[in-house]
Design an enzyme around this catalytic site. Structure first.
Site, PDB file in Angstrom:
ATOM      1  N   SER A 190      27.004 -19.988  15.720  1.00  0.00           N
ATOM      2  CA  SER A 190      27.234 -19.591  17.102  1.00  0.00           C
ATOM      3  C   SER A 190      28.344 -20.445  17.720  1.00  0.00           C
ATOM      4  CB  SER A 190      25.926 -19.668  17.894  1.00  0.00           C
ATOM      5  OG  SER A 190      26.040 -18.985  19.121  1.00  0.00           O
ATOM      6  N   GLU A 316      22.597  -9.336  16.185  1.00  0.00           N
ATOM      7  CA  GLU A 316      22.879 -10.566  16.919  1.00  0.00           C
ATOM      8  C   GLU A 316      22.436 -10.526  18.387  1.00  0.00           C
ATOM      9  OE1 GLU A 316      24.151 -13.360  15.755  1.00  0.00           O
ATOM     10  OE2 GLU A 316      25.418 -12.889  14.025  1.00  0.00           O
ATOM     11  N   HIS A 414      20.216 -13.107  16.466  1.00  0.00           N
ATOM     12  CA  HIS A 414      21.022 -14.324  16.516  1.00  0.00           C
ATOM     13  C   HIS A 414      20.139 -15.553  16.258  1.00  0.00           C
ATOM     14  CE1 HIS A 414      24.679 -16.383  17.755  1.00  0.00           C
ATOM     15  NE2 HIS A 414      24.042 -17.101  18.651  1.00  0.00           N
TER      16      HIS A 414
END
Length: 479
Positions: A190, A316, A414
């Site tokens: 990320s 995600e 995610h």
């Protein structure tokens, strides 16, 4: 069993845990307090005797993560004093001599607003032992302490400057821990992936990076425009009641850090826009560590010659929108309105393309799928396509695991691959994204972590064809 090793600031004593030796909480820079708050990282003064390195240092001051509902709750453990530390995990056999081991320097995510390399989520001991490599995690300043843009007082991309200082620490010290400073993979997830790519592309740090691991980077998020960052900084100072210009430095350094965090939270509330996952402060274009956008840097050949492993999770953006009633209650017209505000004239085309791919989906699910592509997947594939087209070794993955019990319809969301990479399943006891892992999930973790370890140690992945541009069949799926 304890082991002592030298650094350029003093000796540290780590502890053997399983097949690895852990050295936690080693300072790589002076504490960013007093006159050093909102200043570039400075050398640590060092210590006498042997510093115990059994416990991670405190996190950088921060509010709770906005993904706690997805990943699980964390008890605050932050302290401004002593927060700039690294954690080194070495295989037991690496400290018994022999050839130095390749190194993975891995950055945590958290939207440039939260996270800590010292959390048990990212304990690198099992990964280091599995791959016979040295794993380094680290803290960097986040939120207003790391990304307030006031260059007139020396505050500009301070988090990125911290990360560069870590890479220099690794170059100067990692040999003492059995690592090879000439074989360094920089990676992260990320915001950490965004950071890793920036470090690999920046002329000031690219020479310290040999390979690049990018997990779920939000590459659709452009670096913050300096004018926009300056406006957000002015709004932040007004919330704090701090005068502008040079007077700001003294006032900001005198305030309790709790006030700085509280004002940042208020600023985030004021800047929040429906369906927008961007934080109020993040790396600023043209500032230290981000001299140009990644597209321009790639076009100029800045990543040439470095092997790349890049990927995303399948779903995600559910992490950001599954718990947001404003998104979950969207109609088709509402979803199109929000998307048009974000991406303009392309909104109808991309929305209806996803709707055709997901015929049973709600408007919220279609909107979320669009966000997954716009913020994460499209950028990852653009980077992979460009890199592979240049003849560079490139691997692409997609992580497809989703928990059997998935009441919030997170899917493969995610952060979902993190417990699998580090084999830290037990650190996520209340995590909806993971569920209840069993033997099959642990086997999946070994497969994913082994692929990453192959890449870090050799620059290639065993039994995995390198990616070719626009070739979906060359994307390795983990489920």
């Amino acid at each position: 069993m304890f082991h002592s090793e030298d650094t350029d600031r003093g000796k540290v004593r780590g502890v053997a845990e399983g097949e690895a030796i852990s050295f936690r909480g080693i300072p790589y820079a002076a504490s960013p307090v007093g006159e050093l708050r909102f200043a570039p990282p400075q050398p640590h003064p060092g210590w006498l005797g042997v510093r115990e390195a059994e416990q991670a240092g405190p996190a950088v001051p921060q509010a709770a993560s906005r993904l706690e509902q997805v990943m699980g709750h964390r008890t605050p453990d932050w302290n401004e004093d002593g927060c700039l530390t690294v954690n080194v995990f070495s295989p037991l056999r690496a400290l018994d001599g022999g050839a130095p081991r390749p190194v993975l320097v891995w950055w945590h995510g958290g939207g440039f607003t939260s996270g800590s390399g010292g959390w048990d989520w990212y304990d690198g001991g099992r990964l280091a032992a599995l791959g016979d490599m040295v794993v380094v995690t680290a803290n960097y300043r986040v939120g207003p302490l790391g990304y307030l843009y006031l260059p007139e007082i020396g505050a500009a991309n301070l988090g990125a400057q911290d990360q560069a200082a870590v890479l220099h620490w690794v170059r100067d010290n990692i040999a003492s821990f059995g690592g090879d400073p000439r074989s360094v993979t920089v990676g992260g997830q990320s915001a950490g992936a965004y950071s890793a790519l920036s470090l690999a592309l920046d002329p000031r740090t690219t020479g310290l990076v040999d390979r690049v691991l990018l997990e779920s980077g939000p590459f659709g998020l452009r670096p913050q425009d300096p004018q926009n960052a300056a406006e957000n900084a002015e709004a932040y100072l007004r919330l704090l009641g701090v005068p502008g210009a040079a007077d700001a430095a003294k006032a900001l350094r005198a305030l309790p850090v709790e006030q700085l965090l509280a004002a940042y939270g208020r600023l985030a509330g004021r800047l929040a826009r429906q369906g927008n996952a961007a934080p109020p402060m993040y790396p600023v274009l043209g500032g230290p560590g981000v001299p140009r956008a990644w597209q321009r840097a790639l076009a100029a050949g800045a990543l040439e010659g470095k092997a790349l492993l890049i990927g995303t999770t399948r779903d995600e953006a559910t992490a950001f929108f599954a718990f947001d009633p404003r998104i979950q209650n969207l109609t088709t017209a509402g979803a199109l309105d929000v998307l048009t505000g974000q991406i303009g004239g392309r909104a109808h085309e991309v929305y209806h393309r996803q709707a055709a791919r997901l015929p049973q989906a709600t408007p919220a699910q279609i909107f979320t799928a669009v966000q997954t592509d716009e913020l994460f997947r499209d950028g990852a594939l653009e980077i992979a396509d460009h890199h592979a087209a240049g003849g560079n070794t490139t691997y692409v993955y997609q992580f497809d695991y989703q928990p059997a019990e998935d009441e919030h319809s997170l899917g493969a969301t995610h952060c979902g691959e993190l417990p699998f990479l580090f084999n830290t399943f037990d650190a996520y006891p209340d995590s909806p994204m993971l569920g209840r892992p069993a033997d099959a999930q642990r086997a999946l973790g070994r497969a994913f972590a082994s692929a990453v370890a192959d890449f870090v140690t050799t620059g290639s992945v065993h039994d995995w064809l390198p990616y070719a541009p626009a070739t979906a069949a060359r994307i390795r799926h983990f489920a």
